[in-house]
Design a protein around this motif. Structure first.
Motif: not given
Length: 245
Positions: A72-76, A120-121, A132-133, A187-191
């Motif tokens: 959809g609207d998001q890229l991983f 990253k998302v 935005v998230f 975007p954001i980074k997830v850990i």
């Protein structure tokens, strides 16, 4: 708990039990898969999902290895794995009722003692003002002993520049959630970091869910959304793992 959070928590639980239900008919290739850049998940009525297997070169979907997934609207993208998380384990990407979910499931051993999952998302939809998230949910399923702090999982979210946005903690399979709407982040980074505090306590799966919105918020979930999700839960599906209490 707000109506918005209740909707997301319901989706979060259903996404875990959907592991055992319905596939897209995509078989994992036995030979070394070809390499491609991004897999776009087919959507039906705005919803969709795809299963992926972690490989040394990316995510295997069907006969091809991809380095990113567009849902959809998001890229991983920019996936990185460490410790007991790695090749052969599974990721499922789900979009349901405007909630994006990434499920990790351990497949190669009895469970994850220690490991990391990073990615990253980015919101790729074009709008004015930009999306935005907003809310982020973190949940884990743990096997082993209960009754004390035997397993600790943390989710840390950053801007790509390294600014911390939120830290969520799942202890012995508990849920955690919060909002980063005020940061206007994308975007954001997830850990995600998984840590066993007892040799018999292992992680079986984790669930990460994201919502997006304009700032200020533009909408409120309809009450019927919750009823619809509960209807899905009545199809007789059961979770493969029981949460540690």
């Amino acid at each position: 708990m707000t109506l918005d959070n209740l909707v997301i928590m319901t989706i979060n639980k259903l996404a875990t039990i959907l592991w055992g239900v319905a596939t897209l008919g995509i078989a994992t290739a036995m030979a070394t898969p070809a390499q491609a850049s991004s897999f776009t998940v087919p959507l039906v009525g705005g919803n969709g999902f795809v299963n992926a297997t972690i490989t040394s070169g990316g995510l295997s979907i069907g006969a091809t290895v991809y380095d990113s997934v567009k849902l959809g609207d998001q890229l991983f993208s920019d996936f990185s794995f460490g410790g007991d998380v790695g090749a052969g384990d599974k990721l499922r990407f789900v979009l349901n009722q405007d909630v994006w979910t990434v499920n990790f499931r351990e497949e190669t051993s009895l469970g994850v003692a220690n490991g990391t999952l990073e990615y990253k998302v980015k919101i790729v939809a074009i709008s004015t003002p930009p999306l935005v998230f907003d809310t982020i949910i973190f949940d884990t399923d743990i096997s082993g002993l209960g009754g004390s702090t035997n397993y600790l999982a943390t989710k840390k979210v950053f801007t790509l520049g390294g600014t911390p946005l939120i830290t969520l903690t799942s202890t012995n399979g508990s849920d955690a959630f919060g909002s980063i709407l005020s940061f206007n982040a994308s975007p954001i980074k997830v850990i995600d970091t998984f840590t066993s505090l007892h040799s018999n306590s292992l992680l079986q799966s984790s669930t990460n869910s994201f919502t997006q919105d304009l700032d200020p918020p533009s909408s409120i979930p309809e009450p019927g959304t919750i009823l619809g999700l509960l209807g899905v839960g009545g199809l007789g599906m059961v979770s493969r793992f029981k949460k540690q209490k």
